[in-house]
Design a protein around this motif. Structure first.
Motif, PDB file in Angstrom:
ATOM      1  N   GLU A   1       8.974   9.643  -7.059  1.00 47.27           N
ATOM      2  CA  GLU A   1      10.070  10.213  -7.641  1.00 47.27           C
ATOM      3  C   GLU A   1       9.885  10.174  -9.093  1.00 47.27           C
ATOM      4  N   ASN A   2       9.370   8.970  -9.678  1.00 49.64           N
ATOM      5  CA  ASN A   2       9.038   9.082 -11.195  1.00 49.64           C
ATOM      6  C   ASN A   2       7.841   9.319 -11.848  1.00 49.64           C
ATOM      7  N   LEU A   3       6.987  10.064 -10.794  1.00 51.10           N
ATOM      8  CA  LEU A   3       5.863  10.507 -11.224  1.00 51.10           C
ATOM      9  C   LEU A   3       5.792  12.184 -11.242  1.00 51.10           C
ATOM     10  N   ALA A   4       5.590  12.482 -12.495  1.00 47.27           N
ATOM     11  CA  ALA A   4       5.387  13.782 -12.796  1.00 47.27           C
ATOM     12  C   ALA A   4       4.723  14.852 -11.477  1.00 47.27           C
ATOM     13  N   GLY A   5       3.707  14.274 -10.934  1.00 48.77           N
ATOM     14  CA  GLY A   5       2.839  14.937  -9.908  1.00 48.77           C
ATOM     15  C   GLY A   5       3.320  14.577  -8.540  1.00 48.77           C
ATOM     16  N   GLY A   6       4.461  13.856  -8.579  1.00 46.05           N
ATOM     17  CA  GLY A   6       5.213  13.574  -7.184  1.00 46.05           C
ATOM     18  C   GLY A   6       3.913  12.962  -6.281  1.00 46.05           C
ATOM     19  N   LEU A   7       4.160  13.225  -4.852  1.00 47.02           N
ATOM     20  CA  LEU A   7       3.434  12.488  -3.840  1.00 47.02           C
ATOM     21  C   LEU A   7       2.061  12.796  -4.246  1.00 47.02           C
ATOM     22  N   LEU A   8       1.650  13.873  -4.576  1.00 48.21           N
ATOM     23  CA  LEU A   8       0.100  13.927  -4.808  1.00 48.21           C
ATOM     24  C   LEU A   8      -0.467  12.891  -5.767  1.00 48.21           C
ATOM     25  N   GLU A   9       0.416  12.882  -7.038  1.00 48.66           N
ATOM     26  CA  GLU A   9       0.122  11.845  -7.836  1.00 48.66           C
ATOM     27  C   GLU A   9      -0.186  10.500  -7.331  1.00 48.66           C
ATOM     28  N   SER A  10       0.955  10.117  -6.497  1.00 47.02           N
ATOM     29  CA  SER A  10       0.967   8.663  -6.083  1.00 47.02           C
ATOM     30  C   SER A  10      -0.114   8.382  -5.249  1.00 47.02           C
ATOM     31  N   PHE A  11      -0.553   9.391  -4.427  1.00 46.04           N
ATOM     32  CA  PHE A  11      -1.790   9.082  -3.562  1.00 46.04           C
ATOM     33  C   PHE A  11      -3.086   9.339  -4.589  1.00 46.04           C
ATOM     34  N   GLY A  12      -3.029   9.946  -5.512  1.00 48.56           N
ATOM     35  CA  GLY A  12      -4.184  10.120  -6.396  1.00 48.56           C
ATOM     36  C   GLY A  12      -4.384   8.831  -6.951  1.00 48.56           C
ATOM     37  N   ARG A  13      -3.124   8.136  -7.484  1.00 43.83           N
ATOM     38  CA  ARG A  13      -3.396   6.755  -8.217  1.00 43.83           C
ATOM     39  C   ARG A  13      -3.857   5.757  -7.032  1.00 43.83           C
ATOM     40  N   LEU A  14      -3.242   5.681  -6.055  1.00 45.24           N
ATOM     41  CA  LEU A  14      -3.378   4.782  -4.844  1.00 45.24           C
ATOM     42  C   LEU A  14      -4.917   5.043  -4.575  1.00 45.24           C
ATOM     43  N   PHE A  15      -5.591   5.990  -4.446  1.00 46.92           N
ATOM     44  CA  PHE A  15      -6.986   6.169  -4.129  1.00 46.92           C
ATOM     45  C   PHE A  15      -7.883   6.453  -5.178  1.00 46.92           C
ATOM     46  N   LYS A  16      -7.433   5.967  -6.777  1.00 45.20           N
ATOM     47  CA  LYS A  16      -8.252   6.383  -7.651  1.00 45.20           C
ATOM     48  C   LYS A  16      -9.604   5.530  -7.647  1.00 45.20           C
ATOM     49  N   ASN A  17      -9.566   4.180  -7.065  1.00 45.29           N
ATOM     50  CA  ASN A  17     -10.807   3.293  -7.200  1.00 45.29           C
ATOM     51  C   ASN A  17     -11.324   3.223  -5.771  1.00 45.29           C
ATOM     52  N   GLN A  18     -11.959   2.251  -5.148  1.00 49.68           N
ATOM     53  CA  GLN A  18     -12.440   2.104  -3.999  1.00 49.68           C
ATOM     54  C   GLN A  18     -11.547   1.343  -3.070  1.00 49.68           C
ATOM     55  N   VAL A  19     -10.273   2.066  -3.098  1.00 49.48           N
ATOM     56  CA  VAL A  19      -9.248   1.589  -2.085  1.00 49.48           C
ATOM     57  C   VAL A  19      -9.234   2.016  -0.851  1.00 49.48           C
ATOM     58  N   THR A  20      -9.082   1.577   0.349  1.00 48.53           N
ATOM     59  CA  THR A  20      -8.994   2.209   1.513  1.00 48.53           C
ATOM     60  C   THR A  20      -7.692   1.528   2.429  1.00 48.53           C
ATOM     61  N   LEU A  21      -7.083   2.144   2.895  1.00 47.92           N
ATOM     62  CA  LEU A  21      -5.901   1.785   3.827  1.00 47.92           C
ATOM     63  C   LEU A  21      -6.363   1.532   5.303  1.00 47.92           C
ATOM     64  N   TYR A  22      -6.147   0.348   5.611  1.00 48.60           N
ATOM     65  CA  TYR A  22      -6.529  -0.320   7.160  1.00 48.60           C
ATOM     66  C   TYR A  22      -5.238  -0.163   7.903  1.00 48.60           C
ATOM     67  N   VAL A  23      -4.850   0.707   8.966  1.00 51.02           N
ATOM     68  CA  VAL A  23      -3.868   0.814   9.539  1.00 51.02           C
ATOM     69  C   VAL A  23      -3.751   0.235  11.133  1.00 51.02           C
ATOM     70  N   TYR A  24      -3.045  -0.748  11.028  1.00 52.03           N
ATOM     71  CA  TYR A  24      -2.767  -1.394  12.492  1.00 52.03           C
ATOM     72  C   TYR A  24      -1.752  -0.886  13.329  1.00 52.03           C
ATOM     73  N   PRO A  25      -2.216  -0.625  14.679  1.00 55.58           N
ATOM     74  CA  PRO A  25      -1.441   0.018  15.475  1.00 55.58           C
ATOM     75  C   PRO A  25      -0.072  -0.531  16.166  1.00 55.58           C
ATOM     76  N   TRP A  26       0.735   0.438  16.414  1.00 58.25           N
ATOM     77  CA  TRP A  26       2.173   0.219  16.821  1.00 58.25           C
ATOM     78  C   TRP A  26       2.578   0.633  18.113  1.00 58.25           C
ATOM     79  N   ARG A  27       3.230  -0.054  18.929  1.00 61.18           N
ATOM     80  CA  ARG A  27       3.716   0.646  20.187  1.00 61.18           C
ATOM     81  C   ARG A  27       5.139   1.104  20.280  1.00 61.18           C
ATOM     82  N   ASN A  28       5.242   2.492  20.447  1.00 63.10           N
ATOM     83  CA  ASN A  28       6.629   3.189  20.408  1.00 63.10           C
ATOM     84  C   ASN A  28       7.272   2.312  21.730  1.00 63.10           C
ATOM     85  N   ARG A  29       8.435   1.673  21.469  1.00 62.80           N
ATOM     86  CA  ARG A  29       9.330   0.957  22.340  1.00 62.80           C
ATOM     87  C   ARG A  29      10.003   1.979  23.354  1.00 62.80           C
TER      88      ARG A  29
END
Length: 460
Positions: free
Chosen positions: A354-382
């Motif tokens: 909410e504090n970024l002019a580009g909103g969600l797109l800017e947030s993800f753009g900054r997150l992946f700007k460099n060699q960053v990868t998200l590794y997502v661990y599974p979850w079981r829906n109870r």
């Protein structure tokens, strides 16, 4: 609040304090304050600046890096040793001796590199005592050499004054380090007490105090408890980070790291796996008990993680893109962030952008700007029993095309599940089990973390 001049004059007029100054790299700005104030002859035995490298080596010995903790220690050893040798027999019974040293890289001509420095004071708690050390590392954030020198001088005076006036109160000591300076002129990212009188002092609390006071954004501790400067520990290394509250540390955390490490290794060049630094990161928000930070709770969590051989990072970064930018400041190698399905879902919430002019797109753009990868661990829906991983995760409707792009480009990757039984209980469930006396909780927490888990449960 006393001014820098007031602090220098007060110390000048104290007949029991006497010592030397050695400053390299940004003038003699700390000593200069004591010369400006009246009564400097009562405080200053010597001031020196061995600016030339050959001269510096001749005095202090050779060193691999001139702006380093190693060089600071060499300077303190030499200066304090000479001080005691030459003045100890004459006035040692009634004088508290000190040596203040710094080695600094300030802004140079056509220089755009990182400006930083190490400052330290070796001093006696009372006349005749063995020496005690306090040293700090600062980042100089001003744009010009003159401004950096001015800031450095103020921090130096503040450090000396705090060593003699505030050493019994950590919170006051920390906040006083940047007195008489506007915000964002310096960052203090390392503070350490050592030597006589500090044998049982936990320097992790110093780092937490720096983060808590906003003097730095993050602090790091090695598995042996050693407090380290981030630039030294992270420099040019691949980094694998697990975010969490670790409240308590669980076997699921260890499994997430193990499976994340296997997936992360596929991205690394030959030989880089051994150089990868694994971090377990807690934010300040995760350390709050009500409105305050529980320091005993903090140490318990650190002890549990470090006993498992983990390096701990505590930060002020609630947003993922900010922790990614922090890590990328020190390395150009791949960065992997391990997270749960729950945290992946959080990334799509508007409050984090909410504090970024580009909103969600800017947030993800900054997150992946460099060699960053998200590794997502599974979850079981109870409720349904369904196993949800990165590929089957369903983001908000207006973000589905964006998320599909992350999957297709490898920015978000699935981590294979390990022992599915560990998914049965959350950290909150485990704390409730402990509180209810259900011994089954021990099957989900590593043995070395049992004591910390029981303490955390007793202090919800």
């Amino acid at each position: 609040m006393p001014t820098t001049f007031d602090k220098a004059q007060e110390l000048n007029l104290d007949p029991g304090i006497y010592g030397t100054f050695a400053e390299i790299g940004a003038g003699q700005e700390t000593a200069n304050w004591f010369f400006r104030a009246s009564g400097s002859a009562g405080m200053v035995a010597k001031s020196i600046s061995a600016y030339d490298m050959t001269m510096s080596d001749a005095i202090y010995g050779k060193c691999s890096r001139y702006v380093s903790r190693e060089r600071l220690r060499q300077m303190l050893d030499h200066e304090f040793g000479i001080l005691l040798e030459r003045l100890g027999p004459k006035r040692g019974e009634n004088t508290t001796f000190f040596s203040f040293c710094n080695t600094v890289r300030a802004r140079g001509y056509l220089d755009t590199g990182e400006c930083h420095g190490w400052l330290g004071i070796r001093f006696q708690l009372k006349p005749g005592d063995p020496p005690s050390d306090i040293f700090i590392h600062v980042r100089l954030l001003d744009g010009t050499n003159a401004e950096q020198m001015e800031a450095l001088g103020a921090v130096g005076v503040n450090l000396i004054h705090a060593a003699f006036r505030h050493r019994g109160h950590l919170g006051l000591f920390v906040t006083s380090l940047v007195e008489n300076l506007r915000p964002y002129r310096v960052e203090v990212d390392m503070l350490k007490f050592h030597g006589h009188g500090y044998g049982f002092f936990d320097n992790r609390l110093c780092s937490l105090a720096l983060v808590e006071a906003g003097l730095t954004e993050a602090a790091m501790f090695l598995p042996d408890g050693e407090v380290v400067q981030a630039a030294e520990a992270l420099y040019k290394r691949p980094i694998l980070l697990l975010r969490g509250s670790f409240d308590p540390v669980s076997l699921l955390h260890l499994q997430m790291l193990e499976k994340g490490r296997e997936a992360f290794g596929d991205r690394l060049e030959a030989g880089e796996g051994e150089r990868t630094l694994e971090l377990c990161e807690m934010t300040m928000l995760n350390l709050l008990r009500g409105k305050a930070v529980d320091h005993v709770d903090f140490i318990d969590r650190c002890d549990a993680l470090q006993s498992l051989g983990k390096t701990v990072l505590v930060s002020r970064y609630a947003e993922f893109h900010r922790i990614a930018a922090y890590l990328s400041r020190y390395t150009e190698r791949p960065v992997g962030i391990i997270l749960s399905i729950g945290l992946l879902n959080e990334l799509f919430k508007a409050k984090w952008s909410e504090n970024l002019a580009g909103g969600l797109l800017e947030s993800f753009g900054r997150l992946f700007k460099n060699q960053v990868t998200l590794y997502v661990y599974p979850w079981r829906n109870r409720k349904t029993g369904e196993m949800v991983d990165a590929k089957s995760f369903i983001p908000p409707e207006d973000c589905r095309s964006l998320y599909r792009h992350f999957l297709e480009t490898g920015r978000v990757r699935s981590v294979p599940v390990g022992n599915e039984d560990l998914l049965r209980f959350t950290g909150r469930d485990i704390r409730e089990m402990i509180g209810e006396g259900d011994e089954n909780w021990k099957n989900f927490v590593p043995q070395v973390a049992h004591r910390a888990a029981m303490h955390l449960s007793a202090n919800p």
